[in-house]
Design a protein around this motif. Structure first.
Motif, PDB file in Angstrom:
ATOM      1  N   GLN A  16       0.828  -1.207   0.000  1.00  0.00           N
ATOM      2  CA  GLN A  16       0.000   0.000   0.000  1.00  0.00           C
ATOM      3  C   GLN A  16       0.862   1.256   0.000  1.00  0.00           C
ATOM      4  OE1 GLN A  16      -2.600  -0.375   3.354  1.00  0.00           O
ATOM      5  NE2 GLN A  16      -3.888  -1.914   2.386  1.00  0.00           N
ATOM      6  N   MET A  17       1.969   1.223   0.721  1.00  0.00           N
ATOM      7  CA  MET A  17       2.872   2.364   0.767  1.00  0.00           C
ATOM      8  C   MET A  17       3.460   2.631  -0.620  1.00  0.00           C
ATOM      9  SD  MET A  17       6.273   2.936   3.124  1.00  0.00           S
ATOM     10  CE  MET A  17       7.159   1.624   2.310  1.00  0.00           C
ATOM     11  N   VAL A  18       3.879   1.583  -1.305  1.00  0.00           N
ATOM     12  CA  VAL A  18       4.421   1.737  -2.654  1.00  0.00           C
ATOM     13  C   VAL A  18       3.335   2.261  -3.591  1.00  0.00           C
ATOM     14  CG1 VAL A  18       5.406   0.521  -4.634  1.00  0.00           C
ATOM     15  CG2 VAL A  18       6.203  -0.019  -2.333  1.00  0.00           C
ATOM     16  N   TRP A  44       0.834   6.429 -15.198  1.00  0.00           N
ATOM     17  CA  TRP A  44       0.912   5.388 -14.173  1.00  0.00           C
ATOM     18  C   TRP A  44       2.152   4.521 -14.385  1.00  0.00           C
ATOM     19  CZ3 TRP A  44      -1.434   4.595  -9.644  1.00  0.00           C
ATOM     20  CH2 TRP A  44      -1.175   3.390  -9.007  1.00  0.00           C
ATOM     21  N   PHE A  45       2.367   4.077 -15.618  1.00  0.00           N
ATOM     22  CA  PHE A  45       3.516   3.207 -15.876  1.00  0.00           C
ATOM     23  C   PHE A  45       4.839   3.925 -15.643  1.00  0.00           C
ATOM     24  CE2 PHE A  45       0.544   0.701 -18.737  1.00  0.00           C
ATOM     25  CZ  PHE A  45       0.357  -0.291 -17.797  1.00  0.00           C
ATOM     26  N   GLN A  46       4.905   5.181 -16.018  1.00  0.00           N
ATOM     27  CA  GLN A  46       6.134   5.941 -15.781  1.00  0.00           C
ATOM     28  C   GLN A  46       6.365   6.107 -14.282  1.00  0.00           C
ATOM     29  OE1 GLN A  46       6.534   9.692 -17.853  1.00  0.00           O
ATOM     30  NE2 GLN A  46       8.222  10.348 -16.522  1.00  0.00           N
ATOM     31  N   ALA A  47       5.315   6.458 -13.552  1.00  0.00           N
ATOM     32  CA  ALA A  47       5.424   6.635 -12.102  1.00  0.00           C
ATOM     33  C   ALA A  47       5.823   5.321 -11.438  1.00  0.00           C
ATOM     34  CB  ALA A  47       4.103   7.141 -11.533  1.00  0.00           C
ATOM     35  N   GLU A  48       5.181   4.233 -11.848  1.00  0.00           N
ATOM     36  CA  GLU A  48       5.490   2.926 -11.283  1.00  0.00           C
ATOM     37  C   GLU A  48       6.954   2.568 -11.535  1.00  0.00           C
ATOM     38  OE1 GLU A  48       2.663  -0.864 -11.072  1.00  0.00           O
ATOM     39  OE2 GLU A  48       3.489  -0.518 -13.072  1.00  0.00           O
ATOM     40  N   SER A  49       7.417   2.812 -12.748  1.00  0.00           N
ATOM     41  CA  SER A  49       8.797   2.523 -13.098  1.00  0.00           C
ATOM     42  C   SER A  49       9.766   3.332 -12.238  1.00  0.00           C
ATOM     43  CB  SER A  49       9.027   2.834 -14.574  1.00  0.00           C
ATOM     44  OG  SER A  49      10.368   2.658 -14.909  1.00  0.00           O
ATOM     45  N   GLU A  50       9.499   4.621 -12.084  1.00  0.00           N
ATOM     46  CA  GLU A  50      10.374   5.484 -11.293  1.00  0.00           C
ATOM     47  C   GLU A  50      10.403   5.077  -9.826  1.00  0.00           C
ATOM     48  OE1 GLU A  50       9.148   9.526 -11.883  1.00  0.00           O
ATOM     49  OE2 GLU A  50       9.510   9.445 -14.045  1.00  0.00           O
ATOM     50  N   VAL A  51       9.236   4.809  -9.270  1.00  0.00           N
ATOM     51  CA  VAL A  51       9.152   4.463  -7.845  1.00  0.00           C
ATOM     52  C   VAL A  51       9.810   3.112  -7.587  1.00  0.00           C
ATOM     53  CG1 VAL A  51       7.561   3.863  -5.975  1.00  0.00           C
ATOM     54  CG2 VAL A  51       7.136   5.892  -7.372  1.00  0.00           C
ATOM     55  N   LEU A  52       9.521   2.126  -8.429  1.00  0.00           N
ATOM     56  CA  LEU A  52      10.065   0.786  -8.200  1.00  0.00           C
ATOM     57  C   LEU A  52      11.564   0.730  -8.427  1.00  0.00           C
ATOM     58  CD1 LEU A  52       7.294  -1.481  -9.704  1.00  0.00           C
ATOM     59  CD2 LEU A  52       7.674  -0.863  -7.318  1.00  0.00           C
ATOM     60  N   GLU A  53      12.062   1.590  -9.295  1.00  0.00           N
ATOM     61  CA  GLU A  53      13.506   1.644  -9.550  1.00  0.00           C
ATOM     62  C   GLU A  53      14.274   1.990  -8.277  1.00  0.00           C
ATOM     63  OE1 GLU A  53      16.042   4.933 -11.822  1.00  0.00           O
ATOM     64  OE2 GLU A  53      14.763   3.763 -13.165  1.00  0.00           O
ATOM     65  N   LYS A  54      13.654   2.774  -7.414  1.00  0.00           N
ATOM     66  CA  LYS A  54      14.319   3.263  -6.206  1.00  0.00           C
ATOM     67  C   LYS A  54      13.905   2.504  -4.946  1.00  0.00           C
ATOM     68  CE  LYS A  54      14.139   7.847  -8.225  1.00  0.00           C
ATOM     69  NZ  LYS A  54      13.513   9.153  -8.169  1.00  0.00           N
ATOM     70  N   ILE A  56      13.320  -0.844  -2.469  1.00  0.00           N
ATOM     71  CA  ILE A  56      13.701  -2.223  -2.147  1.00  0.00           C
ATOM     72  C   ILE A  56      12.458  -3.107  -2.055  1.00  0.00           C
ATOM     73  CG2 ILE A  56      15.808  -1.566  -0.955  1.00  0.00           C
ATOM     74  CD1 ILE A  56      14.321  -2.056   1.696  1.00  0.00           C
ATOM     75  N   LEU A  57      11.282  -2.498  -2.070  1.00  0.00           N
ATOM     76  CA  LEU A  57      10.031  -3.241  -1.988  1.00  0.00           C
ATOM     77  C   LEU A  57       9.511  -3.650  -3.364  1.00  0.00           C
ATOM     78  CD1 LEU A  57       8.236  -1.096   0.728  1.00  0.00           C
ATOM     79  CD2 LEU A  57       9.452  -3.251   1.026  1.00  0.00           C
ATOM     80  N   ALA A  58      10.255  -3.339  -4.417  1.00  0.00           N
ATOM     81  CA  ALA A  58       9.809  -3.630  -5.778  1.00  0.00           C
ATOM     82  C   ALA A  58       9.438  -5.106  -5.984  1.00  0.00           C
ATOM     83  CB  ALA A  58      10.859  -3.188  -6.781  1.00  0.00           C
ATOM     84  N   PRO A  59      10.260  -6.062  -5.548  1.00  0.00           N
ATOM     85  CA  PRO A  59       9.886  -7.471  -5.771  1.00  0.00           C
ATOM     86  C   PRO A  59       8.564  -7.838  -5.082  1.00  0.00           C
ATOM     87  CG  PRO A  59      12.203  -7.315  -5.190  1.00  0.00           C
ATOM     88  CD  PRO A  59      11.603  -5.953  -4.976  1.00  0.00           C
ATOM     89  N   LEU A  60       8.354  -7.334  -3.892  1.00  0.00           N
ATOM     90  CA  LEU A  60       7.119  -7.612  -3.160  1.00  0.00           C
ATOM     91  C   LEU A  60       5.920  -7.014  -3.899  1.00  0.00           C
ATOM     92  CD1 LEU A  60       5.694  -8.677  -0.611  1.00  0.00           C
ATOM     93  CD2 LEU A  60       6.199  -6.481   0.461  1.00  0.00           C
ATOM     94  N   TYR A  61       6.061  -5.782  -4.364  1.00  0.00           N
ATOM     95  CA  TYR A  61       4.996  -5.105  -5.088  1.00  0.00           C
ATOM     96  C   TYR A  61       4.667  -5.858  -6.384  1.00  0.00           C
ATOM     97  CZ  TYR A  61       2.616  -1.399  -7.703  1.00  0.00           C
ATOM     98  OH  TYR A  61       1.716  -0.673  -8.433  1.00  0.00           O
ATOM     99  N   ARG A  62       5.688  -6.235  -7.123  1.00  0.00           N
ATOM    100  CA  ARG A  62       5.467  -6.953  -8.389  1.00  0.00           C
ATOM    101  C   ARG A  62       4.799  -8.302  -8.153  1.00  0.00           C
ATOM    102  NH1 ARG A  62      10.935  -4.809  -9.895  1.00  0.00           N
ATOM    103  NH2 ARG A  62      10.505  -3.089 -11.319  1.00  0.00           N
ATOM    104  N   ARG A  63       5.240  -9.001  -7.138  1.00  0.00           N
ATOM    105  CA  ARG A  63       4.641 -10.301  -6.827  1.00  0.00           C
ATOM    106  C   ARG A  63       3.167 -10.140  -6.472  1.00  0.00           C
ATOM    107  NH1 ARG A  63       7.196 -12.249  -2.074  1.00  0.00           N
ATOM    108  NH2 ARG A  63       9.030 -11.550  -3.190  1.00  0.00           N
ATOM    109  N   ARG A  64       2.866  -9.108  -5.707  1.00  0.00           N
ATOM    110  CA  ARG A  64       1.479  -8.847  -5.309  1.00  0.00           C
ATOM    111  C   ARG A  64       0.630  -8.517  -6.537  1.00  0.00           C
ATOM    112  NH1 ARG A  64      -0.452  -8.271   0.037  1.00  0.00           N
ATOM    113  NH2 ARG A  64      -2.538  -7.473  -0.081  1.00  0.00           N
ATOM    114  N   GLN A  65       1.177  -7.733  -7.474  1.00  0.00           N
ATOM    115  CA  GLN A  65       0.466  -7.390  -8.694  1.00  0.00           C
ATOM    116  C   GLN A  65       0.224  -8.644  -9.532  1.00  0.00           C
ATOM    117  OE1 GLN A  65      -0.393  -4.390  -7.426  1.00  0.00           O
ATOM    118  NE2 GLN A  65      -0.526  -3.773  -9.535  1.00  0.00           N
TER     119      GLN A  65
END
Length: 84
Positions: A16-18, A44-54, A56-65
């Motif tokens: 939720q934070m991500v 949305w995709f640009q924002a998602e890319s920028e946020v996930l790039e920085k 450490i929660l990116a793998p968790l977020y992607r798995r949840r998606q």
């Protein structure tokens, strides 16, 4: 509350934070473009890319998606089955 339930709740809060960060960045992009309609997905995709790039929660977020997409596909598949 058992440890597995606690972990699931913590993961959900982190996702939720991500999502809030992505939503906030997408809003910034929309405003930067002069609030013109029609590019919501691009923002949305640009924002998602920028946020996930920085993040450490990116793998968790992607798995949840991915899990959510799988659930949506299962629901769609079940509604497409012929009724006899």
């Amino acid at each position: 509350m058992d440890i597995e339930t606690r972990r699931k709740k913590q993961r959900a809060l982190m996702v939720q934070m991500v999502e809030r960060k992505v939503r906030s960045r997408a809003q910034q992009l929309y405003e930067t473009r002069g609030q013109t309609e029609g590019q919501e997905l691009q923002d949305w995709f640009q924002a998602e890319s920028e946020v996930l790039e920085k993040s450490i929660l990116a793998p968790l977020y992607r798995r949840r998606q991915e899990d959510q997409n799988d659930q949506n596909n299962e629901q769609t598949d079940s509604t497409l089955e012929p009724v006899m």
